[in-house]
Design an enzyme around this catalytic site. Structure first.
Site, short mmCIF file in Angstrom:
data_model
loop_
_atom_site.label_atom_id
_atom_site.label_comp_id
_atom_site.label_asym_id
_atom_site.label_seq_id
_atom_site.Cartn_x
_atom_site.Cartn_y
_atom_site.Cartn_z
N ALA A 1 -3.28 -2.22 -6.08
CA ALA A 1 -3.04 -1.54 -7.35
C ALA A 1 -2.54 -2.52 -8.40
CB ALA A 1 -2.04 -0.41 -7.15
N GLY A 2 -1.56 -3.34 -8.01
CA GLY A 2 -0.97 -4.27 -8.97
C GLY A 2 -1.96 -5.32 -9.44
N HIS B 1 0.20 8.81 11.20
CA HIS B 1 -1.16 8.49 11.63
C HIS B 1 -1.27 8.76 13.13
CE1 HIS B 1 -4.89 6.36 12.38
NE2 HIS B 1 -5.05 6.20 11.09
N SER C 1 -7.05 1.88 13.55
CA SER C 1 -7.66 2.60 12.44
C SER C 1 -8.53 3.78 12.87
CB SER C 1 -8.50 1.62 11.65
OG SER C 1 -9.39 2.28 10.81
N ARG D 1 -5.68 13.69 9.45
CA ARG D 1 -4.62 13.10 10.27
C ARG D 1 -3.53 14.07 10.66
NH1 ARG D 1 -4.75 7.42 6.91
NH2 ARG D 1 -6.78 6.85 7.78
N HIS E 1 3.05 6.46 8.56
CA HIS E 1 1.98 5.61 8.05
C HIS E 1 1.92 5.49 6.53
CE1 HIS E 1 -1.92 3.69 8.02
NE2 HIS E 1 -2.49 4.69 7.40
N SER F 1 -6.91 5.91 0.12
CA SER F 1 -5.82 5.22 -0.55
C SER F 1 -6.34 4.03 -1.34
CB SER F 1 -4.78 4.75 0.45
OG SER F 1 -3.82 3.96 -0.22
N LEU F 2 -7.19 3.25 -0.71
CA LEU F 2 -7.67 2.05 -1.38
C LEU F 2 -8.34 2.41 -2.70
CD1 LEU F 2 -9.02 -0.07 1.61
CD2 LEU F 2 -6.73 0.04 0.63
C1 FAD Z 1 -2.13 -0.47 8.91
C2 FAD Z 1 -2.65 0.25 7.70
C3 FAD Z 1 -4.01 0.45 7.55
C4 FAD Z 1 -4.51 1.12 6.43
N1 FAD Z 1 -5.86 1.29 6.31
C5 FAD Z 1 -6.33 1.92 5.20
C6 FAD Z 1 -7.73 2.10 5.02
O1 FAD Z 1 -8.53 1.69 5.85
N2 FAD Z 1 -8.16 2.72 3.92
C7 FAD Z 1 -7.30 3.18 2.96
O2 FAD Z 1 -7.76 3.72 1.98
N3 FAD Z 1 -5.97 3.00 3.11
C8 FAD Z 1 -5.47 2.39 4.19
N4 FAD Z 1 -4.12 2.23 4.32
C9 FAD Z 1 -3.23 2.54 3.20
C10 FAD Z 1 -3.30 1.42 2.17
O3 FAD Z 1 -3.42 0.19 2.82
C11 FAD Z 1 -2.09 1.34 1.28
O4 FAD Z 1 -1.76 2.61 0.81
C12 FAD Z 1 -2.39 0.45 0.07
O5 FAD Z 1 -2.82 -0.81 0.50
C13 FAD Z 1 -1.20 0.30 -0.83
O6 FAD Z 1 -1.51 -0.63 -1.85
P1 FAD Z 1 -0.53 -0.87 -3.04
O7 FAD Z 1 -1.21 -1.78 -3.99
O8 FAD Z 1 -0.04 0.42 -3.56
O9 FAD Z 1 0.74 -1.56 -2.39
P2 FAD Z 1 0.92 -2.85 -1.45
O10 FAD Z 1 -0.33 -3.47 -1.05
O11 FAD Z 1 1.89 -2.44 -0.41
O12 FAD Z 1 1.62 -3.87 -2.41
C14 FAD Z 1 2.94 -3.70 -2.86
C15 FAD Z 1 3.30 -4.91 -3.66
O13 FAD Z 1 4.57 -4.69 -4.24
C16 FAD Z 1 5.39 -5.78 -4.02
N5 FAD Z 1 6.76 -5.27 -4.04
C17 FAD Z 1 7.28 -4.23 -3.36
N6 FAD Z 1 8.57 -4.07 -3.69
C18 FAD Z 1 8.85 -5.00 -4.61
C19 FAD Z 1 10.01 -5.36 -5.34
N7 FAD Z 1 11.17 -4.70 -5.19
N8 FAD Z 1 9.95 -6.40 -6.20
C20 FAD Z 1 8.81 -7.10 -6.36
N9 FAD Z 1 7.67 -6.80 -5.71
C21 FAD Z 1 7.71 -5.78 -4.85
C22 FAD Z 1 4.94 -6.37 -2.73
O14 FAD Z 1 5.30 -7.73 -2.63
C23 FAD Z 1 3.44 -6.18 -2.85
O15 FAD Z 1 2.88 -7.24 -3.60
C24 FAD Z 1 -3.62 1.59 5.46
C25 FAD Z 1 -2.25 1.40 5.61
C26 FAD Z 1 -1.76 0.76 6.74
C27 FAD Z 1 -0.30 0.66 6.92
#
Ligand code: FAD
Lengths: 593, 250
Positions: A14-15, A236, A250, A297, A364, A404-405
């Site tokens: 997202a970021g 999960h 997965s 799930r 999860h 989620s992705l």
């Molecule tokens: C094992 C696993 C498998 C998955 N498989 C799938 C899938 O196949 N398909 C799907 O759609 N979803 C899947 N998901 C869910 C999905 O991966 C996540 O919901 C998604 O990647 C979250 O992305 P994000 O960008 O929101 O956060 P993240 O990728 O978690 O990134 C968070 C960012 O914030 C930063 N951050 C956090 N707190 C702070 C802070 N206080 N200060 C500065 N930086 C900070 C971190 O360093 C990181 O860069 C899976 C999840 C897991 C756990």
């Protein structure tokens, strides 16, 4: 014209997407992340990303994707943005493809799609079983290109502590800490986009990465940003229990034909391969013939709980069921699932191509998160935006796999340009805000550090964290009873009290991970209360939120969004109606044809 | 009373970059399925050495704990590997933990690998798209090409291949196998290939492919089984071809 400046906190999918959008609009970005962005938790996503490209002649469409998502989420999601997301999804896949994500291909050279939970269509694009990794890398590379051009400045190894709010309560920047020097500093910006991901650590062990603590969300909550639907926590069905974390297997394992079963005979001591077909209980297939192993799930998790705890059919009497891919061709396993099978093999020393895997449900994902509006990813605090797992908008009461992705990327694509528009239209930019506003926040944060380093007590932060995790996992995940939720909240308050007596075993001023963890722990405890209290109030069962005392969905009373508000140290709740203008709620039944 | 099994751990500590390293020993009680992360967490909860001296928790880098983020690389019994997948039962005791030696130590087992990310910048390791606006589908790709690219793309930037490379040392700024492998990856992509020349020029520059002395340690240290030696020789072949026939492409 004044050149605005934007801060993005969090460099997961997202970021990074938000960063790219802002940089593309010609506005400089400062990107903060605890870990180098390439190591963000998104790297763990295994199975894939949904988009109704309908390449298999099944008649799939964005509307069907939308309907599956809303139905899967038990009608708790506000519908218009979800529809927009499903419509945007095919183009998002195209974009990723252009960026070089090595998605698996069909013989014709087109993207291949697999099946995932909660749908009957092949809708999930994938890159082996490390799709998140591949997507994160592609976006990271695009951001690196902007960085090389001087449009993005990264602060990796920094942690966000708090927002800088001026007298009007407008966000004017952030306060952050360098995790090496432990220096606390403010950064001014006209808008800040938060993409800080999941909250797994609140449950102690989960499938999430170490930095998924929800600390940033909680800090914002304590500064007045509302937190919505916190009680909706996805467990999960298939993870490998471990003392340090639950490693996910997965849904794609089932999407490719993997089957879940237990021996029909309780405590059957025979090795799984020697148990004949007729003595195996494929309970998901029997109970849910239409969706089989690919029910959503929450449904699969409750079925596993029933099999293990009520029917006492757990493998060898343990809390475990088999996830079996041994009947699938090896070539398919290696081409499509290698990434996850390798995890099982490395961490357990057993080859899952030969032996059925032993798995159990694990915390999860959070459906709940920072409250955002219906069009811009804007929170209730001016200048603060949110995208990705840290916000609540897209998944209602239960998220479908591989959604989620797509929501992370879609959210980032909206948040970036929205923050740019807001920043450009600001009458008075952050540069016109008196320095005293920044100094005050910096002082406040420095004082927290000083206090923690000074404090003399008997409590250990890791011990408090473990207790919180055990209570949250036991009482605030799959099955929830009001009595236990009340007790959990009391426990959390007790832990908050004990928190005041923690003693840091490290008082140095350089790269002090203990100090940072103690800060995060406080924020986790507050967010844990939001989750628990939200669950306590919601007297119904909906999606992932299941109360045996209130087993039915109750639209008359509870078709509403929970909004937690922090008010002078107290947590208060308000409820908003859900926008169900496009698909009228209907009963959610996966067991009937 | 049955004797409880214990785990002996020796850890190389260093409180800050400008301070002297020293060793500490810990003795922990054994449990099944322990990995090095669990050991380090247990020390963090009770930072007392084997001799009973109270010390500080050990600083280390970790995130995903499933060997896909690359964070927790360190030297374990002298070998560069990920702490999360290092299972105690498969390690000889005392287990020796040291930071990677080819990167500056931040504190204890935590090192600074930002150099690798900087080098990715130098190699232009990206597909240069025109923009994120809708421009239709990406280029078609034979499954066979995808199957070649995907394994290369699983590099987790852990730095193990640099750690074991004799050419990566204080006197050289060799970028290492991981980075060269990325050159190959992007040159393989249909759009990336349009900018192959720029990347090959960069990889022929200082610290580039010419510094490889073909020790072939990298491929053995890679936790993801990436064919690094093959990547280096392929990039090398392309680089030579470009150096000789460069004007033909121009
Ligand atoms: C094992 C696993 C498998 C998955 N498989 C799938 C899938 O196949 N398909 C799907 O759609 N979803 C899947 N998901 C869910 C999905 O991966 C996540 O919901 C998604 O990647 C979250 O992305 P994000 O960008 O929101 O956060 P993240 O990728 O978690 O990134 C968070 C960012 O914030 C930063 N951050 C956090 N707190 C702070 C802070 N206080 N200060 C500065 N930086 C900070 C971190 O360093 C990181 O860069 C899976 C999840 C897991 C756990």
């Amino acid at each position: 014209m004044r050149q605005p400046k934007i801060i993005v906190v969090g460099g997961g999918l997202a970021g990074l997407m938000a960063t790219i959008k802002v940089a593309e609009a010609g506005v400089p970005v400062e990107l903060f992340s605890i870990v180098p962005v390439r190591r963000s938790h998104s790297v763990c996503a295994q199975g894939g990303i949904n988009a109704a490209k309908n390449t298999k002649g099944e008649g799939d469409s964005p509307w069907k994707h939308f309907d599956d998502t809303i139905y899967g989420g038990d009608f708790l999601a506000n519908q218009p943005l979800v529809k927009a997301m499903c419509e945007a999804a095919p183009a998002i896949i195209d974009l990723l493809d252009r960026m070089g994500v090595p998605f698996n291909r069909t013989p014709e050279g087109l993207l291949d799609f697999r099946r995932f939970g909660g749908t009957l269509y092949h809708r999930t694009a994938f890159a082996g079983a490390t799709t998140g990794q591949q997507m994160l890398y592609a976006l990271d590379e695009q951001v690196r290109r902007f960085e090389a051009e001087g449009k993005v400045h990264k602060y990796e190894g920094w942690t966000f502590l708090s927002a800088v709010l001026d007298e009007q309560g407008i966000c004017r920047g952030i306060c952050a800490m360098d995790l090496k020097s432990m220096q606390v500093r403010t950064f001014s910006a006209d808008a800040a986009i938060f993409c800080t991901g999941g909250i797994g650590a609140i449950f102690g062990r989960s499938t999430n990465s170490v930095v998924c603590t929800g600390s940033a969300q909680s800090a914002l909550f304590q500064q007045g940003v509302h937190y919505a639907n916190g009680e909706f926590i996805q467990v999960h069905p298939t993870a490998i229990p471990g003392e340090d974390k639950f490693r996910l297997m997965s849904e794609s394992a089932r999407g490719e034909g993997g089957r879940v079963w237990v021996p029909r005979q309780p405590g059957d001591p025979r090795p799984p391969k020697s148990i004949p077909e007729s003595e195996r209980f494929y309970f998901l297939e029997e109970w849910y013939p239409k969706y089989g192993n690919l029910v959503p799930r929450d449904v699969a998790v409750r079925a596993i709980h029933k099999v293990v705890f009520e029917l006492k059919l757990g493998v060898e009497g343990q809390p475990a069921v088999y996830l079996d891919v041994t009947h699938l061709p090896r070539e398919l396993l290696d081409r499509k699932l290698e990434g996850i099978l390798e995890i099982y093999e490395k961490f357990l020393g057993v080859d899952p191509r030969v032996q059925p895997m032993k798995v159990f449900p694990a915390m999860h994902y959070t459906m709940g998160g920072l409250w955002i509006d219906d069009e811009n990813q804007a929170t209730n605090v001016p200048g603060i935006y949110a995208a990705g797992e840290c916000e609540y908008h897209y998944h209602g009461a239960n998220r479908l796999g591989a959604n989620s992705l797509v929501s992370c990327l879609f959210g980032g694509m909206l948040a970036g340009p929205a923050a740019v528009r807001y920043a450009r239209n600001l009458e008075r930019g952050a540069d016109a805000v008196p320095v005293s506003v920044f100094e005050r926040e910096q002082r406040r944060q420095e004082e927290i550090n000083e206090r923690l380093l000074r404090q003399d007590g008997k409590e250990n932060p890791i011990t408090i964290w473990k207790e919180m995790g055990e209570w949250m996992t036991e009482h605030v995940t799959v099955v929830r009873y009001n009595k236990n939720l009340e007790r959990t909240d009391q426990k959390l308050q007790e832990l908050l009290e004990r928190y005041r007596h923690i003693n840091l075993s490290d008082r140095t001023k350089w790269s002090n991970q203990t100090l940072n963890f103690a800060r995060e722990l406080y924020n986790m405890l507050i967010l844990a209360r939001v989750i628990t209290l939200g669950a306590l109030r919601r007297n119904e069962s909906r999606g992932a939120h299941y109360k045996p005392e209130f087993p039915e969905r109750d639209d008359a009373n509870w078709l509403k969004t929970t909004r937690a508000i922090y008010d002078c140290g107290n947590i208060r709740f308000e409820y908003d109606p859900v926008d169900v203008s496009l698909i009228p709620p209907r009963p959610r039944r996966y067991d009937v044809q | 009373m049955a004797e409880t099994k214990t785990v002996l751990v020796h850890i190389k500590r260093q409180l800050a970059p400008d301070q002297k390293p020293y060793w500490e020993e810990f003795e922990l009680s054994w449990r099944p399925f322990m990995n090095v992360i669990i050991l380090l967490r247990e020390i963090a909860e009770r930072p007392v050495t084997r001799e009973g001296k109270v010390t500080t928790p050990v600083a280390f880098d970790a995130n995903c704990l499933e060997e896909v983020c690359g964070a927790c690389a360190m030297r374990i019994n002298g070998k560069a590997r990920q702490a999360c997948s290092a299972l105690v039962d498969q390690l000889e005791q005392p287990i020796r933990l040291e930071p990677l030696s080819k990167f500056p130590v931040v504190r204890d087992l935590f090192v600074d690998r930002s150099r690798m990310f900087e080098n990715l910048k130098r190699m232009k390791a990206w597909v240069p798209i025109d923009g994120t606006y809708p421009l239709g589908e990406g280029p078609r790709m034979a499954p066979e090409v995808q199957q070649r690219a995907y394994p290369l793309s699983r590099c987790i930037t852990c730095g193990n291949c640099l750690e074991v490379c004799p050419q990566v040392n204080e006197r050289s700024d060799f970028v290492g196998a991981a980075i060269i492998n990325q050159v190959r990856l992007f040159n393989l992509h249909p759009t990336g290939a349009m900018h192959k020349r720029e990347r090959l020029e960069a990889v022929m520059g200082p610290g580039g492919i010419h510094d490889c002395a073909n020790a072939q340690n990298c491929v053995k240290a890679c936790p993801k089984g990436i064919p690094l030696v093959e990547s280096i020789s392929e990039v090398n072949r392309d680089a030579i071809r470009q150096a000789i026939f460069g004007w033909l492409f121009g």
